[in-house]
Design a protein around this motif. Structure first.
Motif, PDB file in Angstrom:
ATOM      1  N   HIS A  98       0.813  -1.225   0.000  1.00  0.00           N
ATOM      2  CA  HIS A  98       0.000   0.000   0.000  1.00  0.00           C
ATOM      3  C   HIS A  98       0.847   1.277   0.000  1.00  0.00           C
ATOM      4  O   HIS A  98       0.692   2.150   0.848  1.00  0.00           O
ATOM      5  CB  HIS A  98      -0.949   0.009   1.199  1.00  0.00           C
ATOM      6  CG  HIS A  98      -1.753  -1.243   1.344  1.00  0.00           C
ATOM      7  ND1 HIS A  98      -2.633  -1.676   0.368  1.00  0.00           N
ATOM      8  CD2 HIS A  98      -1.793  -2.171   2.337  1.00  0.00           C
ATOM      9  CE1 HIS A  98      -3.202  -2.809   0.766  1.00  0.00           C
ATOM     10  NE2 HIS A  98      -2.702  -3.139   1.939  1.00  0.00           N
ATOM     11  N   ALA A  99       1.738   1.375  -0.940  1.00  0.00           N
ATOM     12  CA  ALA A  99       2.569   2.574  -1.164  1.00  0.00           C
ATOM     13  C   ALA A  99       3.556   2.858  -0.037  1.00  0.00           C
ATOM     14  O   ALA A  99       4.203   3.909  -0.033  1.00  0.00           O
ATOM     15  CB  ALA A  99       1.690   3.804  -1.417  1.00  0.00           C
ATOM     16  N   SER A 100       3.696   1.935   0.915  1.00  0.00           N
ATOM     17  CA  SER A 100       4.667   2.157   1.990  1.00  0.00           C
ATOM     18  C   SER A 100       6.102   2.132   1.473  1.00  0.00           C
ATOM     19  O   SER A 100       7.029   2.550   2.168  1.00  0.00           O
ATOM     20  CB  SER A 100       4.492   1.103   3.099  1.00  0.00           C
ATOM     21  OG  SER A 100       4.742  -0.206   2.604  1.00  0.00           O
ATOM     22  N   HIS A 101       6.289   1.642   0.234  1.00  0.00           N
ATOM     23  CA  HIS A 101       7.627   1.576  -0.361  1.00  0.00           C
ATOM     24  C   HIS A 101       8.087   2.919  -0.907  1.00  0.00           C
ATOM     25  O   HIS A 101       9.260   3.100  -1.225  1.00  0.00           O
ATOM     26  CB  HIS A 101       7.627   0.565  -1.512  1.00  0.00           C
ATOM     27  CG  HIS A 101       6.749   0.971  -2.655  1.00  0.00           C
ATOM     28  ND1 HIS A 101       5.376   0.966  -2.581  1.00  0.00           N
ATOM     29  CD2 HIS A 101       7.050   1.415  -3.913  1.00  0.00           C
ATOM     30  CE1 HIS A 101       4.864   1.364  -3.731  1.00  0.00           C
ATOM     31  NE2 HIS A 101       5.861   1.652  -4.546  1.00  0.00           N
ATOM     32  N   ASN A 102       7.159   3.862  -1.049  1.00  0.00           N
ATOM     33  CA  ASN A 102       7.474   5.123  -1.726  1.00  0.00           C
ATOM     34  C   ASN A 102       8.150   6.106  -0.763  1.00  0.00           C
ATOM     35  O   ASN A 102       7.650   7.202  -0.495  1.00  0.00           O
ATOM     36  CB  ASN A 102       6.199   5.730  -2.313  1.00  0.00           C
ATOM     37  CG  ASN A 102       6.507   6.839  -3.319  1.00  0.00           C
ATOM     38  OD1 ASN A 102       7.438   6.724  -4.115  1.00  0.00           O
ATOM     39  ND2 ASN A 102       5.754   7.913  -3.263  1.00  0.00           N
ATOM     40  N   THR A 103       9.297   5.677  -0.243  1.00  0.00           N
ATOM     41  CA  THR A 103      10.060   6.508   0.689  1.00  0.00           C
ATOM     42  C   THR A 103      11.530   6.481   0.299  1.00  0.00           C
ATOM     43  O   THR A 103      12.013   5.506  -0.283  1.00  0.00           O
ATOM     44  CB  THR A 103       9.932   5.999   2.139  1.00  0.00           C
ATOM     45  OG1 THR A 103      10.601   4.734   2.263  1.00  0.00           O
ATOM     46  CG2 THR A 103       8.470   5.860   2.558  1.00  0.00           C
ATOM     47  N   ALA A 104      12.234   7.529   0.647  1.00  0.00           N
ATOM     48  CA  ALA A 104      13.669   7.584   0.359  1.00  0.00           C
ATOM     49  C   ALA A 104      14.451   6.513   1.118  1.00  0.00           C
ATOM     50  O   ALA A 104      15.322   5.855   0.539  1.00  0.00           O
ATOM     51  CB  ALA A 104      14.205   8.979   0.678  1.00  0.00           C
TER      52      ALA A 104
END
Length: 224
Positions: free
Chosen positions: A154-160
Protein backbone atom coordinates in the motif's frame (compact mmCIF):
# COMPACT_ATOMS: atom_id res chain seq x y z
CA UNK A 1 16.52 8.28 8.66
CA UNK A 2 16.11 4.56 8.19
CA UNK A 3 14.30 2.78 11.01
CA UNK A 4 15.18 -0.70 12.25
CA UNK A 5 11.89 -1.99 10.81
CA UNK A 6 12.81 -0.66 7.36
CA UNK A 7 16.32 -2.11 7.58
CA UNK A 8 14.93 -5.49 8.65
CA UNK A 9 12.90 -5.72 5.43
CA UNK A 10 16.16 -6.11 3.52
CA UNK A 11 17.85 -8.58 5.88
CA UNK A 12 17.14 -11.49 3.53
CA UNK A 13 17.78 -9.42 0.44
CA UNK A 14 20.80 -11.36 -0.79
CA UNK A 15 18.81 -14.62 -0.65
CA UNK A 16 15.92 -13.00 -2.53
CA UNK A 17 18.29 -11.88 -5.29
CA UNK A 18 19.82 -15.34 -5.54
CA UNK A 19 16.37 -16.94 -5.86
CA UNK A 20 15.27 -14.36 -8.41
CA UNK A 21 18.33 -14.95 -10.61
CA UNK A 22 17.75 -18.70 -10.53
CA UNK A 23 14.14 -18.13 -11.65
CA UNK A 24 15.27 -15.79 -14.42
CA UNK A 25 17.86 -18.31 -15.59
CA UNK A 26 15.22 -21.06 -15.73
CA UNK A 27 12.89 -18.73 -17.61
CA UNK A 28 15.59 -17.90 -20.15
CA UNK A 29 16.20 -21.62 -20.65
CA UNK A 30 12.50 -22.09 -21.33
CA UNK A 31 11.96 -24.24 -18.24
CA UNK A 32 9.62 -21.77 -16.51
CA UNK A 33 6.69 -19.88 -18.02
CA UNK A 34 6.67 -16.21 -17.06
CA UNK A 35 3.82 -13.68 -17.11
CA UNK A 36 6.02 -10.74 -18.10
CA UNK A 37 5.42 -9.19 -21.49
CA UNK A 38 5.06 -5.46 -22.24
CA UNK A 39 7.04 -4.34 -19.19
CA UNK A 40 10.31 -4.99 -21.05
CA UNK A 41 9.27 -3.34 -24.31
CA UNK A 42 10.91 -0.04 -25.11
CA UNK A 43 13.69 -0.33 -22.53
CA UNK A 44 16.54 0.13 -24.99
CA UNK A 45 14.72 2.95 -26.79
CA UNK A 46 14.27 4.84 -23.53
CA UNK A 47 17.85 4.20 -22.51
CA UNK A 48 19.15 5.57 -25.80
CA UNK A 49 16.85 8.60 -25.62
CA UNK A 50 17.59 9.53 -22.02
CA UNK A 51 21.12 8.31 -21.33
CA UNK A 52 22.56 9.24 -24.73
CA UNK A 53 20.46 12.15 -25.98
CA UNK A 54 19.38 14.01 -22.84
CA UNK A 55 21.58 16.72 -21.39
CA UNK A 56 20.88 16.54 -17.63
CA UNK A 57 22.17 20.09 -17.20
CA UNK A 58 19.25 21.30 -19.33
CA UNK A 59 16.20 21.31 -17.04
CA UNK A 60 13.76 21.32 -19.96
CA UNK A 61 15.40 18.25 -21.50
CA UNK A 62 15.29 16.55 -18.12
CA UNK A 63 11.59 17.35 -17.86
CA UNK A 64 11.04 15.84 -21.31
CA UNK A 65 12.87 12.69 -20.19
CA UNK A 66 10.59 12.46 -17.15
CA UNK A 67 7.54 12.56 -19.43
CA UNK A 68 9.09 9.86 -21.59
CA UNK A 69 9.64 7.62 -18.55
CA UNK A 70 6.04 8.07 -17.46
CA UNK A 71 4.94 6.87 -20.88
CA UNK A 72 6.33 3.51 -19.72
CA UNK A 73 4.26 3.57 -16.54
CA UNK A 74 0.54 3.25 -15.71
CA UNK A 75 0.60 6.60 -13.87
CA UNK A 76 0.21 10.08 -15.36
CA UNK A 77 3.00 12.58 -14.73
CA UNK A 78 1.49 15.63 -13.04
CA UNK A 79 4.46 17.32 -11.38
CA UNK A 80 7.94 17.80 -12.81
CA UNK A 81 8.27 21.54 -12.46
CA UNK A 82 11.39 21.90 -10.34
CA UNK A 83 14.09 19.55 -11.57
CA UNK A 84 17.05 21.89 -11.15
CA UNK A 85 18.34 20.27 -7.90
CA UNK A 86 18.05 16.82 -9.51
CA UNK A 87 19.81 18.16 -12.60
CA UNK A 88 22.79 19.34 -10.54
CA UNK A 89 22.88 16.02 -8.68
CA UNK A 90 23.01 13.98 -11.91
CA UNK A 91 25.61 16.22 -13.55
CA UNK A 92 27.95 15.61 -10.59
CA UNK A 93 27.62 11.84 -11.06
CA UNK A 94 27.70 11.51 -14.82
CA UNK A 95 31.41 11.52 -15.57
CA UNK A 96 32.73 9.52 -12.63
CA UNK A 97 33.03 5.78 -12.07
CA UNK A 98 30.21 3.84 -10.42
CA UNK A 99 32.42 3.33 -7.36
CA UNK A 100 33.08 7.06 -7.03
CA UNK A 101 29.44 7.89 -7.75
CA UNK A 102 28.33 5.61 -4.91
CA UNK A 103 30.66 7.48 -2.57
CA UNK A 104 29.20 10.81 -3.70
CA UNK A 105 25.66 9.56 -3.15
CA UNK A 106 26.57 8.29 0.33
CA UNK A 107 27.90 11.74 1.29
CA UNK A 108 24.77 13.67 0.33
CA UNK A 109 22.93 14.74 3.51
CA UNK A 110 19.95 12.49 4.20
CA UNK A 111 17.35 15.26 4.09
CA UNK A 112 18.75 16.54 0.79
CA UNK A 113 18.81 13.09 -0.77
CA UNK A 114 15.24 12.47 0.39
CA UNK A 115 14.13 15.68 -1.30
CA UNK A 116 15.90 14.75 -4.55
CA UNK A 117 14.21 11.34 -4.62
CA UNK A 118 10.79 13.01 -4.69
CA UNK A 119 11.68 15.30 -7.62
CA UNK A 120 9.49 13.59 -10.24
CA UNK A 121 5.76 13.52 -9.54
CA UNK A 122 6.54 13.57 -5.80
CA UNK A 123 7.37 9.89 -6.26
CA UNK A 124 10.49 7.93 -5.36
CA UNK A 125 9.32 5.32 -7.87
CA UNK A 126 9.11 7.81 -10.75
CA UNK A 127 12.36 9.50 -9.80
CA UNK A 128 14.17 6.16 -9.58
CA UNK A 129 13.10 5.32 -13.12
CA UNK A 130 14.35 8.63 -14.49
CA UNK A 131 17.63 8.23 -12.58
CA UNK A 132 18.01 4.70 -13.90
CA UNK A 133 17.73 5.74 -17.54
CA UNK A 134 20.15 8.62 -16.98
CA UNK A 135 22.67 6.39 -15.15
CA UNK A 136 21.70 2.74 -15.73
CA UNK A 137 24.81 1.32 -14.05
CA UNK A 138 24.22 3.28 -10.85
CA UNK A 139 20.53 3.64 -10.00
CA UNK A 140 18.17 0.65 -9.92
CA UNK A 141 14.47 0.95 -10.67
CA UNK A 142 12.23 0.70 -7.60
CA UNK A 143 8.52 -0.03 -7.83
CA UNK A 144 5.64 -1.67 -6.01
CA UNK A 145 6.24 -5.08 -7.60
CA UNK A 146 9.81 -5.37 -6.37
CA UNK A 147 8.95 -3.72 -3.07
CA UNK A 148 6.37 -6.40 -2.38
CA UNK A 149 9.13 -9.00 -2.24
CA UNK A 150 10.54 -7.07 0.70
CA UNK A 151 7.22 -6.89 2.55
CA UNK A 152 6.05 -3.43 1.51
CA UNK A 153 2.33 -2.86 0.92
CA UNK A 154 0.00 0.00 0.00
CA UNK A 155 2.57 2.57 -1.16
CA UNK A 156 4.67 2.16 1.99
CA UNK A 157 7.63 1.58 -0.36
CA UNK A 158 7.47 5.12 -1.73
CA UNK A 159 10.06 6.51 0.69
CA UNK A 160 13.67 7.58 0.36
CA UNK A 161 14.93 5.23 3.14
CA UNK A 162 13.33 2.23 1.40
CA UNK A 163 14.93 3.11 -1.92
CA UNK A 164 18.35 3.77 -0.40
CA UNK A 165 18.30 0.39 1.37
CA UNK A 166 17.44 -1.25 -1.95
CA UNK A 167 20.16 0.75 -3.74
CA UNK A 168 22.75 -0.43 -1.22
CA UNK A 169 21.55 -4.04 -1.35
CA UNK A 170 21.88 -4.32 -5.13
CA UNK A 171 25.32 -2.78 -5.18
CA UNK A 172 26.42 -5.04 -2.35
CA UNK A 173 25.34 -8.00 -4.50
CA UNK A 174 27.20 -6.63 -7.52
CA UNK A 175 30.35 -6.39 -5.41
CA UNK A 176 30.43 -10.20 -5.10
CA UNK A 177 32.71 -12.09 -7.49
CA UNK A 178 30.07 -14.05 -9.38
CA UNK A 179 27.06 -11.75 -9.05
CA UNK A 180 25.42 -13.00 -12.27
CA UNK A 181 26.06 -16.38 -13.97
CA UNK A 182 27.87 -15.91 -17.28
CA UNK A 183 25.29 -17.95 -19.21
CA UNK A 184 22.46 -15.76 -17.90
CA UNK A 185 24.38 -12.55 -18.54
CA UNK A 186 24.96 -13.58 -22.16
CA UNK A 187 21.31 -14.53 -22.71
CA UNK A 188 20.09 -11.24 -21.28
CA UNK A 189 22.08 -9.34 -23.90
CA UNK A 190 19.81 -10.55 -26.71
CA UNK A 191 18.25 -7.45 -28.22
CA UNK A 192 20.84 -5.13 -26.72
CA UNK A 193 22.73 -2.88 -29.13
CA UNK A 194 26.16 -4.17 -30.09
CA UNK A 195 28.89 -3.03 -27.68
CA UNK A 196 26.23 -1.51 -25.39
CA UNK A 197 25.13 -4.31 -23.05
CA UNK A 198 22.33 -4.41 -20.56
CA UNK A 199 23.78 -3.43 -17.19
CA UNK A 200 24.18 -6.05 -14.48
CA UNK A 201 22.15 -3.77 -12.22
CA UNK A 202 19.23 -3.88 -14.65
CA UNK A 203 19.44 -7.68 -14.88
CA UNK A 204 19.10 -8.02 -11.11
CA UNK A 205 16.22 -5.54 -10.98
CA UNK A 206 14.49 -7.38 -13.82
CA UNK A 207 14.98 -10.72 -12.05
CA UNK A 208 13.40 -9.34 -8.87
CA UNK A 209 10.49 -7.95 -10.86
CA UNK A 210 9.94 -11.32 -12.52
CA UNK A 211 10.17 -13.08 -9.16
CA UNK A 212 7.52 -10.80 -7.67
CA UNK A 213 5.09 -11.17 -10.57
CA UNK A 214 5.59 -14.93 -10.58
CA UNK A 215 5.07 -15.16 -6.83
CA UNK A 216 2.17 -12.76 -6.35
CA UNK A 217 0.51 -12.79 -9.78
CA UNK A 218 -1.44 -9.88 -11.19
CA UNK A 219 -0.88 -7.55 -14.11
CA UNK A 220 2.82 -7.01 -14.70
CA UNK A 221 2.14 -3.55 -16.17
CA UNK A 222 0.83 -2.26 -12.85
CA UNK A 223 4.18 -1.37 -11.39
CA UNK A 224 3.92 1.75 -9.27
Amino acid sequence: MRTKKQADRFTNGMALISEALILLQEAERGNVATPIGPYSNGYFALRALIRDRTDPSDEQQLQGAAYAVYGWMPTILKNADNLLPLSKFVVNLRDVSVVDARVIVSRVPVHELASLLFSVNKSVVGTSKLLHFLLPNLFPIWDSRIARLFGFRHASHNTAPAYLSYFELLHRWLDTDDSIPLELYAKMQMGAPEHDPLSRLRIIEYALFLSSVSRFGGDASESE
